[in-house]
Design a protein around this motif. Structure first.
Motif, short mmCIF file in Angstrom:
data_model
loop_
_atom_site.label_atom_id
_atom_site.label_comp_id
_atom_site.label_asym_id
_atom_site.label_seq_id
_atom_site.Cartn_x
_atom_site.Cartn_y
_atom_site.Cartn_z
N ILE A 199 -2.25 -17.85 -3.70
CA ILE A 199 -2.23 -16.35 -3.46
C ILE A 199 -1.82 -15.60 -4.54
O ILE A 199 -1.00 -16.04 -5.33
N ASP A 200 -2.62 -14.32 -4.87
CA ASP A 200 -2.23 -13.81 -6.10
C ASP A 200 -1.70 -12.32 -5.56
O ASP A 200 -2.52 -11.76 -4.84
N LYS A 201 -0.88 -11.67 -6.14
CA LYS A 201 -0.40 -10.47 -5.84
C LYS A 201 -0.42 -9.57 -6.92
O LYS A 201 0.25 -10.07 -8.19
N LEU A 202 -1.03 -8.44 -7.04
CA LEU A 202 -1.14 -7.52 -8.38
C LEU A 202 0.23 -6.61 -8.01
O LEU A 202 0.49 -6.01 -7.16
N ILE A 247 -0.03 -1.87 -12.46
CA ILE A 247 -1.19 -1.89 -13.69
C ILE A 247 -0.99 -0.66 -14.30
O ILE A 247 -0.47 0.33 -13.86
N ASN A 248 -0.95 -0.74 -15.72
CA ASN A 248 -0.58 0.12 -16.64
C ASN A 248 -2.02 0.69 -17.14
O ASN A 248 -2.58 -0.12 -17.88
N ARG A 249 -1.94 1.97 -17.32
CA ARG A 249 -3.42 2.41 -18.06
C ARG A 249 -2.74 3.39 -19.23
O ARG A 249 -1.77 4.02 -19.31
N VAL A 250 -3.30 2.84 -20.55
CA VAL A 250 -3.03 3.38 -21.94
C VAL A 250 -4.37 3.99 -22.46
O VAL A 250 -5.33 3.42 -22.01
N ALA A 251 -4.23 5.29 -22.78
CA ALA A 251 -5.26 5.78 -23.72
C ALA A 251 -5.33 5.84 -25.16
O ALA A 251 -4.17 6.22 -25.52
N LYS A 252 -6.17 5.78 -25.72
CA LYS A 252 -6.46 5.87 -27.18
C LYS A 252 -7.18 6.84 -27.58
O LYS A 252 -8.54 6.91 -27.02
N VAL A 253 -6.99 7.89 -28.32
CA VAL A 253 -7.72 8.92 -28.62
C VAL A 253 -8.37 8.81 -29.83
O VAL A 253 -8.08 8.38 -30.70
N VAL A 254 -9.94 8.85 -29.69
CA VAL A 254 -10.73 8.63 -30.67
C VAL A 254 -11.62 9.44 -31.00
O VAL A 254 -11.39 10.59 -30.31
N LYS A 255 -12.52 9.74 -31.78
CA LYS A 255 -13.40 10.86 -32.35
C LYS A 255 -14.20 11.38 -31.05
O LYS A 255 -14.31 12.60 -30.74
N GLY A 256 -14.72 10.38 -30.23
CA GLY A 256 -15.63 10.91 -29.23
C GLY A 256 -14.86 11.39 -28.01
O GLY A 256 -15.36 11.61 -26.93
N GLY A 257 -13.46 11.05 -27.83
CA GLY A 257 -12.65 11.38 -26.65
C GLY A 257 -11.56 10.41 -26.46
O GLY A 257 -10.82 10.00 -27.54
N LYS A 258 -11.41 9.73 -25.05
CA LYS A 258 -10.60 8.74 -24.99
C LYS A 258 -11.13 7.50 -24.57
O LYS A 258 -11.90 7.46 -24.10
N ARG A 259 -10.29 6.66 -25.19
CA ARG A 259 -10.74 4.99 -24.63
C ARG A 259 -9.50 4.55 -23.78
O ARG A 259 -8.28 4.43 -24.39
N PHE A 260 -9.76 4.09 -22.67
CA PHE A 260 -8.71 3.68 -21.67
C PHE A 260 -8.73 2.02 -21.74
O PHE A 260 -9.72 1.43 -21.74
N GLY A 261 -7.54 1.60 -21.72
CA GLY A 261 -7.11 0.08 -21.71
C GLY A 261 -6.33 -0.04 -20.55
O GLY A 261 -5.37 0.82 -20.08
N PHE A 262 -6.30 -1.32 -19.85
CA PHE A 262 -5.52 -1.66 -18.76
C PHE A 262 -4.63 -2.77 -19.06
O PHE A 262 -5.28 -3.72 -19.49
N ALA A 263 -3.44 -2.73 -18.46
CA ALA A 263 -2.69 -4.06 -18.44
C ALA A 263 -2.21 -4.20 -17.10
O ALA A 263 -1.78 -3.52 -16.37
N ALA A 264 -2.34 -5.71 -16.61
CA ALA A 264 -1.75 -6.03 -15.30
C ALA A 264 -0.85 -6.92 -15.29
O ALA A 264 -0.60 -7.93 -16.29
N LEU A 265 0.00 -6.81 -14.39
CA LEU A 265 1.18 -7.81 -14.05
C LEU A 265 0.62 -8.39 -12.48
O LEU A 265 0.52 -7.81 -11.63
N VAL A 266 0.79 -9.61 -12.45
CA VAL A 266 0.24 -10.38 -11.60
C VAL A 266 1.14 -11.56 -11.22
O VAL A 266 1.49 -12.42 -12.10
N VAL A 267 1.53 -11.79 -9.68
CA VAL A 267 2.28 -12.99 -9.39
C VAL A 267 1.38 -13.84 -8.62
O VAL A 267 0.53 -13.48 -7.80
N VAL A 268 1.59 -15.28 -8.93
CA VAL A 268 0.63 -16.27 -8.18
C VAL A 268 1.45 -17.31 -7.60
O VAL A 268 2.66 -17.62 -7.98
N GLY A 269 1.15 -17.61 -6.40
CA GLY A 269 2.17 -18.68 -5.73
C GLY A 269 1.43 -19.27 -4.77
O GLY A 269 0.31 -18.92 -4.12
N ASP A 270 1.77 -20.70 -4.27
CA ASP A 270 1.03 -21.47 -3.30
C ASP A 270 1.73 -21.46 -1.80
O ASP A 270 1.46 -21.61 -0.89
N GLN A 271 2.85 -20.67 -1.74
CA GLN A 271 3.79 -20.22 -0.59
C GLN A 271 4.49 -21.44 -0.22
O GLN A 271 4.87 -21.72 0.94
#
Length: 189
Positions: free
Chosen positions: A25-28, A31-55
């Motif tokens: 089973i995996d549990k989120l 989630i971290n959202r980061v923005a990079k400002v570029v000529k046309g606006g903003k580019r978003f990126g996401f970082a996820a931290l997940v925990v996985v286990g079999d119980q």
């Protein structure tokens, strides 16, 4: 003929992988959202931290980055499955002994608990305990509340956890001798 065999072998391998993945089973956790400002606006990126286990005592965590959330979660899940650890549990429900863990500024204290206590722990630690299959534990986070540091500190503590059987084999004694007065008749996992 050879092509048919390779296709069948590939399908069989994929089915085995899916079967193996289904036991986890995996549990989120975060989630971290980061923005990079570029000529046309903003580019978003996401970082996820997940925990996985079999119980059943195996657990791992992973970190993944991508432009979309589902891809970041998939990468984090794959990373978590590569770094699983085994945690010895007493009676399959709690810890064998109290323990402290630390990672950076994140400090955690994990304590055993009697049956019926439940999981008394904050967000990121709770995800780890649910994934590992613990039912009774009391945990306190001191210091950093950063989810990455809390999860790593919890894993640091769980890696230090030892079972009476492991201690007995290391010392060349019987499990009953190691447990002593506390309950020599109780068979430890």
């Amino acid at each position: 003929m050879a092509k048919e065999r390779s296709e069948h072998g590939g399908r069989k391998d994929r089915d085995n992988r899916e079967e193996r993945d289904s036991e986890f089973i995996d549990k989120l956790v975060h989630i971290n959202r980061v923005a990079k400002v570029v000529k046309g606006g903003k580019r978003f990126g996401f970082a996820a931290l997940v925990v996985v286990g079999d119980q059943k005592g195996r657990v791992g965590f992973g970190h993944g980055k991508a432009r979309e959330v589902p891809e970041a979660v998939r990468k984090a899940t794959e990373s978590a499955k590569r770094g699983l650890i085994r945690v010895p549990l007493r009676e399959g429900r709690t810890l064998h002994h109290d323990i402290d863990g630390r990672w950076g500024a994140g400090k955690v204290t994990l304590r055993t608990a009697p049956p019926g206590t439940g999981i008394i722990a904050g967000g990121p630690m709770r995800a780890v305990f649910e994934s590992v299959g613990m039912q009774d534990v009391v945990a306190k986070s001191k210091g950093s509340s950063n989810p990455y540091n809390m999860v790593r500190a919890t894993f640091d503590a769980l890696k230090k956890q030892t079972s009476p059987r492991a201690v007995a084999s290391r010392r060349g004694k019987k499990v009953a001798d190691v447990l002593g007065r506390r309950g020599g008749s109780a068979v430890a996992e």
